[in-house]
Design a protein around this motif. Structure first.
Motif, PDB file in Angstrom:
ATOM      1  N   PRO A 296       0.843  -1.191   0.000  1.00  0.00           N
ATOM      2  CA  PRO A 296       0.000   0.000   0.000  1.00  0.00           C
ATOM      3  C   PRO A 296       0.878   1.240   0.000  1.00  0.00           C
ATOM      4  O   PRO A 296       1.729   1.398   0.844  1.00  0.00           O
ATOM      5  CB  PRO A 296      -0.770  -0.107   1.308  1.00  0.00           C
ATOM      6  CG  PRO A 296      -0.717  -1.531   1.668  1.00  0.00           C
ATOM      7  CD  PRO A 296       0.571  -2.069   1.123  1.00  0.00           C
ATOM      8  N   THR A 301      -5.041   2.913   0.002  1.00  0.00           N
ATOM      9  CA  THR A 301      -4.844   1.474   0.089  1.00  0.00           C
ATOM     10  C   THR A 301      -4.550   1.036   1.523  1.00  0.00           C
ATOM     11  O   THR A 301      -4.889  -0.068   1.927  1.00  0.00           O
ATOM     12  CB  THR A 301      -3.720   1.019  -0.843  1.00  0.00           C
ATOM     13  OG1 THR A 301      -2.605   1.861  -0.647  1.00  0.00           O
ATOM     14  CG2 THR A 301      -4.149   1.098  -2.288  1.00  0.00           C
ATOM     15  N   LYS A 302      -3.940   1.914   2.286  1.00  0.00           N
ATOM     16  CA  LYS A 302      -3.648   1.597   3.684  1.00  0.00           C
ATOM     17  C   LYS A 302      -4.971   1.445   4.453  1.00  0.00           C
ATOM     18  O   LYS A 302      -5.163   0.485   5.188  1.00  0.00           O
ATOM     19  CB  LYS A 302      -2.803   2.718   4.292  1.00  0.00           C
ATOM     20  CG  LYS A 302      -2.052   2.302   5.525  1.00  0.00           C
ATOM     21  CD  LYS A 302      -1.060   3.380   5.960  1.00  0.00           C
ATOM     22  CE  LYS A 302      -0.948   3.378   7.465  1.00  0.00           C
ATOM     23  NZ  LYS A 302      -1.199   4.696   8.057  1.00  0.00           N
ATOM     24  N   ARG A 305      -6.675  -1.761   3.478  1.00  0.00           N
ATOM     25  CA  ARG A 305      -6.063  -2.940   4.104  1.00  0.00           C
ATOM     26  C   ARG A 305      -6.553  -3.096   5.545  1.00  0.00           C
ATOM     27  O   ARG A 305      -6.934  -4.180   5.988  1.00  0.00           O
ATOM     28  CB  ARG A 305      -4.538  -2.792   4.073  1.00  0.00           C
ATOM     29  CG  ARG A 305      -3.816  -4.061   4.455  1.00  0.00           C
ATOM     30  CD  ARG A 305      -2.362  -3.940   4.141  1.00  0.00           C
ATOM     31  NE  ARG A 305      -1.790  -2.800   4.846  1.00  0.00           N
ATOM     32  CZ  ARG A 305      -0.523  -2.763   5.259  1.00  0.00           C
ATOM     33  NH1 ARG A 305       0.277  -3.781   5.026  1.00  0.00           N
ATOM     34  NH2 ARG A 305      -0.056  -1.704   5.872  1.00  0.00           N
ATOM     35  N   ALA A 336      -4.979  -3.326  -2.047  1.00  0.00           N
ATOM     36  CA  ALA A 336      -4.896  -3.858  -0.687  1.00  0.00           C
ATOM     37  C   ALA A 336      -5.078  -5.379  -0.685  1.00  0.00           C
ATOM     38  O   ALA A 336      -4.324  -6.107  -0.031  1.00  0.00           O
ATOM     39  CB  ALA A 336      -5.954  -3.199   0.186  1.00  0.00           C
TER      40      ALA A 336
END
Ligand SMILES: [Zn+2]
Length: 355
Positions: A296, A301-302, A305, A336
């Motif tokens: 990520p 994307t973090k 996830r 992710a």
């Protein structure tokens, strides 16, 4: 969808705002040209693509263009000589004469390659020996060879010639410094002659070194701007040959570097080339997309996830469609998921995901 197949003149001519894709089959010979042509896509601000097809063969092709565009100086002099032979122009004459030029016929006669011949003529034009018009304008052009004062001293000109000269001067400005487009019909009207008469008189005036006259034409033509000299004496200065060749090689090399550099973001490469100080990865070009790791890399994307791991915290198997209820942006979700699978933090089995 409409497809327009275009030559590089496309960059200048067509102004359609909704071009979605510019696909280069042949590599342009400079980044400037590429940028201008590719920039025709997406003028309306919507997403558009520029694709450059490139393989090792293109490198060869580009290098060959250096030889094609800058034939050896001896070769250029040879073309100059052959041209004079072709039009039967003796040393010390020819200035002001125009000829229809059919490159294929000429090249066949003297066993030259048309591409090199074309380049040689362009260089001779830059050197001031000839005017070489590949895609002539339909209208005739005139420029006075004599100064205004010399004109008044002409005593051998006929009544008709006087009428045409007077009509030209009355109708058009700038004739002593530039080629000016003229309308032979208008000049005829002004001079009280027929268009055909005007044409013949203009030709005579050109032969008598009073004017330069480029007749109305639809075929390429060549005009001698100076009397023919001995081919050996043709001067191709550093400015018009070596320096230009060097510049051309530099541009070709830059283009090759751009096309073959798969490490640095394309947009970034272009901005660096054009000397822009601020540049960051565009995250949209082939290089950026290729380099995008499953790791990520941004907030999106973090967050995705964390949301996925949060959902799976209960240790249950969850149907994959439940991911959509998390309301995550698709792009972040994909990256992710890819990352988590890759790192074996989650498993996917059929339609289910689990820890
Ligand atoms: Zn990029």
């Amino acid at each position: 969808m409409r497809v327009i197949v275009a030559t590089n003149a496309f960059g200048m001519g067509i102004d359609k705002p909704d071009v979605r894709l510019v696909l280069h089959i042949d590599c342009p010979d400079s980044i400037e040209a590429y940028f201008q042509e590719a920039g025709r896509a997406g003028r309306d601000g919507k997403k558009a693509y520029a694709v450059l097809l490139w393989n090792k063969g293109d490198r060869k092709k580009l290098n060959k263009r250096v030889v094609e565009n800058f034939p050896e100086k001896d070769y250029i002099k040879e073309v100059y000589e052959d041209l004079a032979y072709y039009y039967q122009i003796g040393v010390g004459s020819g200035a002001g004469y125009s000829f229809v030029f059919e490159i294929d016929k000429f090249s066949r006669t003297f066993k030259h390659f048309p591409v090199q011949t074309h380049s040689a003529l362009q260089i001779l034009e830059r050197a001031g020996y000839i005017h070489y018009e590949m895609e002539p304008e339909a209208r005739a052009r005139v420029m006075f060879k004599l100064g205004r004062n010399d004109l008044y001293r002409l005593d051998e000109s006929s009544k008709f010639e006087d009428a045409v000269i007077t009509a030209l001067l009355r109708t058009y400005g700038g004739l002593f410094s530039n080629y000016v487009y003229i309308d032979e019909g208008l000049v005829a009207q002004e001079a009280g002659l027929t268009t055909q008469q005007v044409y013949v008189i203009l030709k005579n005036l050109a032969q008598r070194n009073i004017i330069y006259f480029i007749p109305q034409r639809k075929t390429p033509f060549i005009t001698y701007l100076q009397d023919r000299i001995d081919g050996e004496k043709v001067v191709l200065s550093k400015e018009i040959y070596e320096e230009r060749k060097e510049q051309y090689v530099k541009r070709i090399n830059a283009m090759q570097a751009y096309a073959s550099n798969n490490e640095v973001c394309r947009s970034r490469q272009l901005l660096i080339y054009f000397g822009e100080k601020r540049h960051k990865d565009c995250e949209q070009c082939d290089v950026c997309l290729d380099h995008e790791s499953p790791e990520p890399s941004n907030e999106q994307t973090k967050n995705a996830r964390e949301a996925i791991l949060n959902l799976l915290k209960d240790g249950e198997r969850h149907h994959i469609t439940e991911l959509h209820k998390l309301n995550l942006p698709n792009k972040g979700l994909d990256v992710a998921l890819e990352y988590l699978i890759h790192e074996e933090e989650i498993n996917i089995d059929g339609s289910f995901i689990f820890l």
